[in-house]
Design a protein around this motif. Structure first.
Motif, short mmCIF file in Angstrom:
data_model
loop_
_atom_site.label_atom_id
_atom_site.label_comp_id
_atom_site.label_asym_id
_atom_site.label_seq_id
_atom_site.Cartn_x
_atom_site.Cartn_y
_atom_site.Cartn_z
N LEU A 213 57.44 51.95 102.94
CA LEU A 213 58.29 51.45 101.86
C LEU A 213 59.75 51.47 102.33
N ALA A 214 60.51 50.48 101.95
CA ALA A 214 61.92 50.39 102.34
C ALA A 214 62.80 51.14 101.34
N ALA A 215 62.36 52.33 100.98
CA ALA A 215 63.09 53.15 100.01
C ALA A 215 64.02 54.10 100.75
N ASN A 216 65.20 54.33 100.19
CA ASN A 216 66.21 55.17 100.81
C ASN A 216 66.24 56.55 100.19
N ASN A 217 66.17 57.57 101.05
CA ASN A 217 66.28 58.96 100.59
C ASN A 217 67.68 59.19 100.02
N GLY A 218 67.73 59.75 98.82
CA GLY A 218 69.00 59.98 98.16
C GLY A 218 69.40 58.87 97.21
N GLU A 219 68.79 57.71 97.37
CA GLU A 219 69.08 56.57 96.49
C GLU A 219 67.90 56.26 95.58
N HIS A 220 66.73 56.04 96.19
CA HIS A 220 65.54 55.70 95.41
C HIS A 220 64.64 56.91 95.16
N TYR A 221 64.77 57.94 95.96
CA TYR A 221 63.97 59.15 95.82
C TYR A 221 64.71 60.28 96.53
N LEU A 222 64.23 61.52 96.35
CA LEU A 222 64.73 62.66 97.11
C LEU A 222 63.60 63.16 97.99
N GLY A 223 63.91 63.46 99.25
CA GLY A 223 62.84 63.85 100.15
C GLY A 223 63.25 64.84 101.21
N SER A 224 62.25 65.54 101.72
CA SER A 224 62.42 66.46 102.84
C SER A 224 61.05 66.72 103.45
N GLU A 225 61.03 67.14 104.70
CA GLU A 225 59.79 67.53 105.35
C GLU A 225 59.56 69.03 105.29
N ASP A 226 60.53 69.74 104.73
CA ASP A 226 60.52 71.20 104.72
C ASP A 226 60.15 71.72 103.33
N GLY A 227 59.17 72.62 103.26
CA GLY A 227 58.71 73.13 101.97
C GLY A 227 59.79 73.86 101.20
N ASP A 228 60.60 74.66 101.90
CA ASP A 228 61.69 75.38 101.24
C ASP A 228 62.67 74.41 100.62
N GLN A 229 62.98 73.34 101.36
CA GLN A 229 63.94 72.36 100.86
C GLN A 229 63.36 71.57 99.69
N LEU A 230 62.07 71.26 99.73
CA LEU A 230 61.45 70.57 98.60
C LEU A 230 61.51 71.42 97.34
N ALA A 231 61.26 72.72 97.48
CA ALA A 231 61.36 73.62 96.33
C ALA A 231 62.77 73.62 95.77
N LEU A 232 63.76 73.63 96.66
CA LEU A 232 65.15 73.61 96.22
C LEU A 232 65.50 72.30 95.52
N LEU A 233 65.02 71.18 96.07
CA LEU A 233 65.28 69.88 95.45
C LEU A 233 64.71 69.83 94.03
N ILE A 234 63.50 70.35 93.85
CA ILE A 234 62.89 70.37 92.52
C ILE A 234 63.73 71.20 91.57
N THR A 235 64.07 72.40 91.99
CA THR A 235 64.83 73.31 91.13
C THR A 235 66.18 72.71 90.75
N GLN A 236 66.86 72.12 91.71
CA GLN A 236 68.16 71.54 91.43
C GLN A 236 68.05 70.32 90.52
N LEU A 237 67.10 69.44 90.82
CA LEU A 237 67.00 68.19 90.07
C LEU A 237 66.64 68.43 88.61
N LEU A 238 65.78 69.40 88.34
CA LEU A 238 65.40 69.68 86.96
C LEU A 238 66.58 70.16 86.13
N ASN A 239 67.63 70.61 86.78
CA ASN A 239 68.84 71.05 86.08
C ASN A 239 69.95 70.00 86.10
N GLN A 240 69.62 68.79 86.54
CA GLN A 240 70.62 67.73 86.64
C GLN A 240 70.10 66.46 85.96
N PRO A 241 70.10 66.43 84.63
CA PRO A 241 69.57 65.25 83.93
C PRO A 241 70.29 63.96 84.29
#
Length: 204
Positions: free
Chosen positions: A132-160
């Protein structure tokens, strides 16, 4: 010639995700090993970190061929087991974001496109959006690291406000690049070129 995977954006256009629900949604066909592995990675490594920061977060899991043993192995009331659902819109309406921690490429990525078409912010990996021609940070948030994915989830749920940004960008991406009408036009163009290139039939 490439014809993109298509999704019926009109079918999902009226879905309004519950951005304050603290519910993550994963959908997959569990006859596919990549989805089995994704759930194991999520529940063994990623979600425990999320719950340390926010114990109220829930993970809804839906899909075909869900192993019955999972409910016993991961016996946590914050994990919601739904099995196969022919219509995902009600689950999408009750969820805050779509989480797809896929570490193996393959598949058609329709679940990602359906989530975007429904306005669900997406957190995934590079493999989750491969092709898919989707851009990380624009169309989705992504990482290959489990710790970073957990952080992305925690942060995003607090940023409506950020969730709304990703929701709008994902909808626009799905409609402009992967709506059924786009795929149909590309397929029609392929057929037209083939027909024009075909040798004329010999006269009788």
């Amino acid at each position: 010639n490439v014809v993109v995977n298509g999704v019926d954006c009109d079918f999902y256009q009226h879905v309004q995700p519950a951005l304050h629900s603290q519910r993550l949604l994963f959908v997959g066909n569990f006859e596919c090993g990549a989805n089995l592995e994704a759930i194991e990675w999520a529940l063994e490594d990623i979600m425990p970190q999320v719950w340390m920061s926010n114990p109220a977060v829930r993970l809804a899991i839906a899909g075909h061929a869900m192993p019955a043993s999972w409910k016993l192995h991961w016996n946590d009331p914050r994990i919601e087991w739904f099995g196969y659902r022919p219509d995902l819109r009600e689950l999408q309406r009750r969820s805050a974001l779509f989480f797809a921690p896929l570490r193996y490429a393959g598949g058609s990525k329709v679940k990602i496109l359906e989530a975007m078409a429904a306005g669900l912010p997406v957190i995934t990996t590079g493999k989750g959006v491969s092709g898919l021609a989707a851009n990380n940070g624009e169309h989705y948030l992504g990482s290959e690291d489990g710790d970073q994915l957990a952080l992305l989830i925690t942060q995003l749920l607090n940023q409506p406000w950020r969730m709304s940004q990703l929701s709008d960008a994902g909808r626009q991406f799905a409609r402009q690049r992967h709506d059924w009408s786009v795929a149909a036009q590309q397929l029609e163009n392929v057929h037209m070129r083939l027909a024009q290139a075909a040798p004329a039939e010999a006269a009788p």
